[in-house]
Design a protein around this motif. Structure first.
Motif, PDB file in Angstrom:
ATOM      1  N   GLY A 111      12.465   8.774  -9.266  1.00  0.00           N
ATOM      2  CA  GLY A 111      12.230  10.108  -9.822  1.00  0.00           C
ATOM      3  C   GLY A 111      11.611  10.064 -11.205  1.00  0.00           C
ATOM      4  N   SER A 112      12.100   9.164 -12.038  1.00  0.00           N
ATOM      5  CA  SER A 112      11.540   9.011 -13.384  1.00  0.00           C
ATOM      6  C   SER A 112      10.131   8.453 -13.306  1.00  0.00           C
ATOM      7  N   ARG A 113       9.925   7.480 -12.421  1.00  0.00           N
ATOM      8  CA  ARG A 113       8.599   6.886 -12.244  1.00  0.00           C
ATOM      9  C   ARG A 113       7.594   7.946 -11.835  1.00  0.00           C
ATOM     10  N   ALA A 114       7.976   8.820 -10.920  1.00  0.00           N
ATOM     11  CA  ALA A 114       7.083   9.898 -10.481  1.00  0.00           C
ATOM     12  C   ALA A 114       6.721  10.807 -11.651  1.00  0.00           C
ATOM     13  N   ALA A 115       7.692  11.120 -12.495  1.00  0.00           N
ATOM     14  CA  ALA A 115       7.434  11.986 -13.653  1.00  0.00           C
ATOM     15  C   ALA A 115       6.506  11.296 -14.649  1.00  0.00           C
ATOM     16  N   TYR A 116       6.748  10.020 -14.949  1.00  0.00           N
ATOM     17  CA  TYR A 116       5.907   9.292 -15.902  1.00  0.00           C
ATOM     18  C   TYR A 116       4.466   9.222 -15.417  1.00  0.00           C
ATOM     19  N   ILE A 117       4.300   8.894 -14.154  1.00  0.00           N
ATOM     20  CA  ILE A 117       2.940   8.787 -13.608  1.00  0.00           C
ATOM     21  C   ILE A 117       2.269  10.146 -13.577  1.00  0.00           C
ATOM     22  N   SER A 118       3.013  11.187 -13.264  1.00  0.00           N
ATOM     23  CA  SER A 118       2.456  12.535 -13.256  1.00  0.00           C
ATOM     24  C   SER A 118       1.948  12.948 -14.640  1.00  0.00           C
ATOM     25  N   HIS A 119       2.718  12.632 -15.685  1.00  0.00           N
ATOM     26  CA  HIS A 119       2.269  12.935 -17.053  1.00  0.00           C
ATOM     27  C   HIS A 119       0.972  12.201 -17.364  1.00  0.00           C
ATOM     28  N   ALA A 120       0.908  10.933 -17.016  1.00  0.00           N
ATOM     29  CA  ALA A 120      -0.306  10.149 -17.276  1.00  0.00           C
ATOM     30  C   ALA A 120      -1.489  10.708 -16.492  1.00  0.00           C
ATOM     31  N   GLN A 121      -1.296  11.006 -15.210  1.00  0.00           N
ATOM     32  CA  GLN A 121      -2.389  11.533 -14.397  1.00  0.00           C
ATOM     33  C   GLN A 121      -2.900  12.866 -14.931  1.00  0.00           C
ATOM     34  N   SER A 122      -1.995  13.722 -15.344  1.00  0.00           N
ATOM     35  CA  SER A 122      -2.417  15.015 -15.902  1.00  0.00           C
ATOM     36  C   SER A 122      -3.239  14.825 -17.170  1.00  0.00           C
ATOM     37  N   PHE A 123      -2.800  13.904 -18.020  1.00  0.00           N
ATOM     38  CA  PHE A 123      -3.524  13.636 -19.259  1.00  0.00           C
ATOM     39  C   PHE A 123      -4.929  13.128 -18.964  1.00  0.00           C
ATOM     40  N   TYR A 124      -5.077  12.172 -18.069  1.00  0.00           N
ATOM     41  CA  TYR A 124      -6.400  11.606 -17.792  1.00  0.00           C
ATOM     42  C   TYR A 124      -7.300  12.588 -17.039  1.00  0.00           C
ATOM     43  N   ARG A 168       2.201   7.527  -6.859  1.00  0.00           N
ATOM     44  CA  ARG A 168       3.479   8.135  -7.228  1.00  0.00           C
ATOM     45  C   ARG A 168       4.451   7.917  -6.082  1.00  0.00           C
ATOM     46  N   PRO A 169       5.678   7.546  -6.377  1.00  0.00           N
ATOM     47  CA  PRO A 169       6.635   7.335  -5.299  1.00  0.00           C
ATOM     48  C   PRO A 169       6.949   8.643  -4.577  1.00  0.00           C
ATOM     49  N   ARG A 170       7.146   8.513  -3.287  1.00  0.00           N
ATOM     50  CA  ARG A 170       7.539   9.681  -2.506  1.00  0.00           C
ATOM     51  C   ARG A 170       9.032   9.877  -2.711  1.00  0.00           C
ATOM     52  N   LEU A 171       9.393  11.092  -3.051  1.00  0.00           N
ATOM     53  CA  LEU A 171      10.799  11.387  -3.318  1.00  0.00           C
ATOM     54  C   LEU A 171      11.405  12.095  -2.117  1.00  0.00           C
ATOM     55  N   GLN A 172      12.650  11.780  -1.850  1.00  0.00           N
ATOM     56  CA  GLN A 172      13.367  12.456  -0.783  1.00  0.00           C
ATOM     57  C   GLN A 172      13.641  13.893  -1.216  1.00  0.00           C
TER      58      GLN A 172
END
Length: 132
Positions: free
Chosen positions: A62-75, A94-98
């Protein structure tokens, strides 16, 4: 934050994103820049890929998905603003979350039937005031 990150955060505020979200974005981008050791606008696909691979070993999905999402939005914003020609996060996964299920509330007021000592449930039918 750097001038470009500050511009991005101002853009987030203009979009009326929740203040807590903007604060979290600021923290995550600062942490990413510290980890990479280069200004974010100069980061390569390889550097971001290595960062993402390290997250798999150290951070929950869940944290990994959030971190990657922030980076993707920025770029994506950098590309949209023509501050960068490519998006080095395109290949990050991004990891798939249940899907999360609601958890039942525990305690004296958890039942749909009103227990005798539960003050949060009304004691009788709702009162409707009539305008005269």
């Amino acid at each position: 934050p750097s001038a470009i990150v500050a511009r991005h955060l101002a853009w987030c505020e203009q979009r009326n994103l929740r203040p807590v979200y903007v604060i979290d974005r600021r923290r995550q981008l600062a942490r990413l820049e510290d980890t990479l050791g280069v200004p974010l606008e100069q980061a390569t696909e390889e550097q971001l890929g290595a960062w993402s691979a390290n997250l798999v070993q150290t951070v929950a999905a869940g944290s990994r998905a959030a971190y990657i999402s922030h980076a993707q939005s920025f770029y994506r914003w950098l590309v949209r603003e023509r501050l960068r020609e490519d998006d080095p996060t395109l290949r990050l996964v991004r990891p798939r979350l249940q899907s999360r299920l609601p958890r039942p509330i525990s305690g004296p007021c958890s039942s749909t039937r009103r227990p005798p000592a539960c003050p949060s449930f009304p004691s009788g039918p709702a009162q409707v005031s009539k305008a005269t």
